[in-house]
Enzyme design. Structure first.
Site, PDB file in Angstrom:
ATOM      1  N   GLY A 205       0.779  -1.233   0.000  1.00 39.73           N
ATOM      2  CA  GLY A 205       0.000   0.000   0.000  1.00 39.73           C
ATOM      3  C   GLY A 205       0.805   1.273   0.000  1.00 39.73           C
ATOM      4  O   GLY A 205       0.228   2.363   0.085  1.00 39.73           O
ATOM      5  N   THR A 206       2.126   1.204  -0.119  1.00 45.63           N
ATOM      6  CA  THR A 206       2.937   2.427  -0.095  1.00 45.63           C
ATOM      7  C   THR A 206       3.013   3.122  -1.441  1.00 45.63           C
ATOM      8  O   THR A 206       3.534   4.236  -1.519  1.00 45.63           O
ATOM      9  CB  THR A 206       4.357   2.113   0.396  1.00 45.63           C
ATOM     10  OG1 THR A 206       4.901   1.027  -0.366  1.00 45.63           O
ATOM     11  CG2 THR A 206       4.343   1.735   1.871  1.00 45.63           C
ATOM     12  N   GLY A 207       2.543   2.493  -2.518  1.00 54.11           N
ATOM     13  CA  GLY A 207       2.494   3.162  -3.813  1.00 54.11           C
ATOM     14  C   GLY A 207       3.562   2.726  -4.785  1.00 54.11           C
ATOM     15  O   GLY A 207       3.965   3.514  -5.656  1.00 54.11           O
ATOM     16  N   GLU A 425     -10.718  -0.600  30.462  1.00 57.06           N
ATOM     17  CA  GLU A 425     -10.253   0.497  29.617  1.00 57.06           C
ATOM     18  C   GLU A 425      -9.761   1.682  30.440  1.00 57.06           C
ATOM     19  O   GLU A 425      -8.778   2.335  30.062  1.00 57.06           O
ATOM     20  CB  GLU A 425     -11.383   0.940  28.673  1.00 57.06           C
ATOM     21  CG  GLU A 425     -11.847  -0.131  27.697  1.00 57.06           C
ATOM     22  CD  GLU A 425     -10.713  -0.692  26.865  1.00 57.06           C
ATOM     23  OE1 GLU A 425      -9.732   0.034  26.604  1.00 57.06           O
ATOM     24  OE2 GLU A 425     -10.787  -1.876  26.500  1.00 57.06           O
ATOM     25  N   ASP A 500      -3.760  -8.138  24.998  1.00 53.96           N
ATOM     26  CA  ASP A 500      -2.738  -7.385  25.731  1.00 53.96           C
ATOM     27  C   ASP A 500      -1.577  -8.278  26.134  1.00 53.96           C
ATOM     28  O   ASP A 500      -0.411  -7.887  26.041  1.00 53.96           O
ATOM     29  CB  ASP A 500      -3.346  -6.748  26.984  1.00 53.96           C
ATOM     30  CG  ASP A 500      -4.457  -5.773  26.648  1.00 53.96           C
ATOM     31  OD1 ASP A 500      -4.389  -5.188  25.560  1.00 53.96           O
ATOM     32  OD2 ASP A 500      -5.377  -5.620  27.461  1.00 53.96           O
TER      33      ASP A 500
END
Length: 643
Positions: A205-207, A425, A500
């Site tokens: 996806g970086t081009g 949270e 986590d």
């Protein structure tokens, strides 16, 4: 730009096939035109009718006699009978004064033409279905050796460097290639040669593909694009033949650029892993190496390729003289993300309250494809709400959708579970806000989104490329704070901290084994075995090269890091229990608490600058994770997805 010419040819062929089918049906109808129903008479009955003069309009042919006869109702109707060898028939017809006409046999030429017509029609249909597509565009199922690469006409390639943002260093590296294709004599007079190959590597996806198209658009040359997986088929030799055909097409249209996407599909190391080394993929790679050695720089052909895994490519493929230039296409920084957002927002109507610079600050670790998705999701959300323009709320929601998925508003959660989620949270939030080396908390929510029942978002103040030991220790403490809060409030733990714990173990092991952050072991980096056999898979190939005693020490250091971080998290929550309980109550009431209210409840000053704090956020591990040098992108991962 997608080339639709092969599809157009296919549509025309189907139309012509339909026309041929109509001709075929018409011919069958004409040659088998139905007429009035004829009565078949025995020859003896026919002779009786002749003697009684009850037949007329006879036609005597070599094999059949036809005409009209008087039936039982006294009406004339058509009939036919088989002609027999009867020399007296002509005399009897004359005696009964019955008129007749003789018909000669059809010529042998007419019979042959009539029977061959059907064969010609079948051959014509076969030609249109199979042979013509093979000759016209090479897409026939019978034509395996032809390359499937698509040629982009230079006049129709409108992609230029103006359409590419966020990778300025990569664009500068490719400028020499463009200048060489435009004016090769400028370099040749000094003895310079055009690079035979340019390898673009970086995260998905970086081009990389867009950069290759932009090079072809800037240079104004033909552009051949293909996927490496298209070369390999189940038939032996097909891949090598397609490589030869691709380079032959490029030579006929030089100057040209050949672009192969996902090069690692055929470019992996030869004779590595299980099994023999002489397979179809390796034959394709060998042919690619030969072609790279075969063409000269004077031909004006350059091979460009992209990959996400440069570490698994064959050394013979990426050596100088083949792929001469290696260009890294990393994830964009803050300025690059802002430029990419501007490119994708050109066709989107934005409201006055949308600041793309602020959006860029809230999306660290995003690549070009992620940012394009953010703009598109925001436009969809605005259209869904019948808005005239994309507003800030739409952009914020789009960022969170890309990070964690859509909201699960219909999910029903019991009261007790909501309290557990809220405590979990808030545990992350309080510890993250009260540690000195963590990113500022943007907001905390217990609204389910994607696979998460709740999450805490943190917004980095700036892009970071180095991570200190203090920051990693704080990160371990924050990750374990949710589990610590559950134990403090309810006296028991749940499965909500599973993600986590996985992240905590990964960080602690990396600190001890790879980053040399263990006081007991000192500055050492131990091999993890992941790169020993890239074709066997990580789980099968992983092995250790150190003693059992050292492995035991490593395990002890990892456990010490985790236990000390867990104790520290519990201490912070217990020391601030009043503020903790108050924040839990507010979160249960409002379901979403932003940074300003969190700071007010905890009695703290804002941790971030005013121009950065109120904007869309990245989740807690938004900073670059500590990685091996081969990694090319800091991943934007979720801080806490309460499963």
């Amino acid at each position: 730009m997608k080339n639709n010419r092969p599809n157009n040819r296919r549509i025309i062929s189907f139309g012509q096939i339909a026309a041929w089918l109509l001709v075929f049906a018409a011919a069958v109808f004409l040659f088998n035109k139905p007429g009035a129903k004829e009565t078949v008479l025995d020859y003896s009955a026919f002779k009786q009718k002749v003697a009684a003069a009850e037949v007329s309009d006879l036609t005597v042919a070599p094999g059949v006699i036809s005409g009209m006869y008087k039936n039982d109702q006294g009406q004339f109707a058509p009939f036919k009978t088989v002609r027999m060898e009867d020399p007296s028939l002509v005399q009897e017809l004359s005696a009964s004064k019955i008129a007749y006409k003789a018909q000669q046999d059809k010529s042998w030429i007419g019979n042959i033409l009539f029977n061959v017509l059907w064969i010609v029609l079948l051959i014509g249909l076969w030609w249109f279905i199979f042979l013509r597509p093979q000759r016209s565009d090479g897409k026939s199922a019978m034509n395996f050796a032809r390359s499937k690469a698509k040629m982009q006409d230079p006049s129709k390639n409108t992609v230029t460097f103006k359409d590419v943002a966020g990778c300025e260093e990569a664009k500068e590296e490719l400028q020499d290639v463009i200048k060489f294709l435009k004016n090769p004599k400028k370099f040749q007079k000094l003895g310079g040669k055009l690079p035979k190959g340019v390898l673009l590597y970086g995260a998905p996806g970086t081009g990389k593909t867009l950069l290759a198209k932009a090079v072809a658009g800037e240079a104004g040359v033909a552009f051949f694009s293909a996927s490496a997986s298209e070369f390999v088929e189940m038939f032996v030799g097909v891949g090598a033949a397609r490589v030869r055909d691709l380079f032959d097409q490029a030579k006929k249209n030089s100057p040209a650029i050949i672009f192969i996407d996902e090069l690692d599909a055929v470019g992996r190391r030869r004779f590595a892993g299980i099994g023999g080394g002489h397979d179809e993929r390796e034959q394709t790679l060998n042919q690619l190496l030969i072609e790279l050695d075969g063409f000269e720089s004077k031909q004006g052909i350059i091979l460009m390729a992209s990959t996400n895994r440069p570490d698994v490519l064959d050394p013979a493929l990426i050596r100088p003289g083949r792929f001469d230039r290696h260009v890294s296409v990393p994830a964009p920084d803050l300025k690059g993300r802002e430029d990419i957002l501007k490119v994708h927002a050109k066709k989107v109507k934005l409201a006055a309250d949308v600041d793309l610079k602020v959006v860029a600050k809230g999306t660290p670790g995003f690549v070009g494809a992620d940012l394009a998705n953010v703009i598109n999701e925001a436009a969809i959300l605005a259209a869904r709400a019948d808005k005239d323009a994309v507003e800030k709320t739409d952009m914020d929601e789009a960022v969170e959708r890309v990070i964690a998925g859509p909201q699960k508003k219909s999910r029903i959660i019991s009261k007790h579970e909501r309290e557990v989620i809220a405590a979990h949270e808030v545990g992350h939030t309080v510890v993250a806000r009260l540690t000195n080396h963590s990113d500022p908390v943007h907001k905390v929510t217990i609204i389910p989104r994607g696979q998460a029942l709740g999450y805490t978002l943190q917004l980095p103040l700036e892009d970071k490329f180095l991570t200190s030991k203090s920051e990693l220790l704080d990160k371990l403490c924050i990750l374990l704070a949710g589990r610590a809060a559950e134990e403090i409030v309810f006296g028991e733990i749940t499965s909500g901290a599973s993600d986590d714990l996985n992240k905590t173990m990964a960080y602690a092991r990396k600190m001890v084994v790879e980053l040399g952050m263990s006081e007991k072991l000192g500055p050492i980096a131990l091999p993890n075995g992941e790169e020993s056999e890239v074709f066997l898979g990580r789980d099968l190939s992983r092995h250790t090269t150190y003693s059992e005693e050292l492995a035991r020490t490593i395990d002890e250091e990892i456990m010490n890091l985790i236990k000390s971080s867990y104790a520290r998290a519990k201490e912070i929550i217990v020391s601030n229990r009043a503020a903790f309980d108050k924040l839990v109550a507010v979160l249960l009431e409002k379901e979403v608490v932003d940074a300003a209210e969190i700071n007010d409840i905890l009695g703290l000053k804002p941790a971030a600058k005013e121009d950065a704090s109120p904007e869309p956020a990245q989740e807690e591990p938004a900073k670059e994770e500590p990685k091996a040098p081969k990694d090319v992108r800091p991943e934007a991962k979720q801080a806490d997805l309460f499963d």
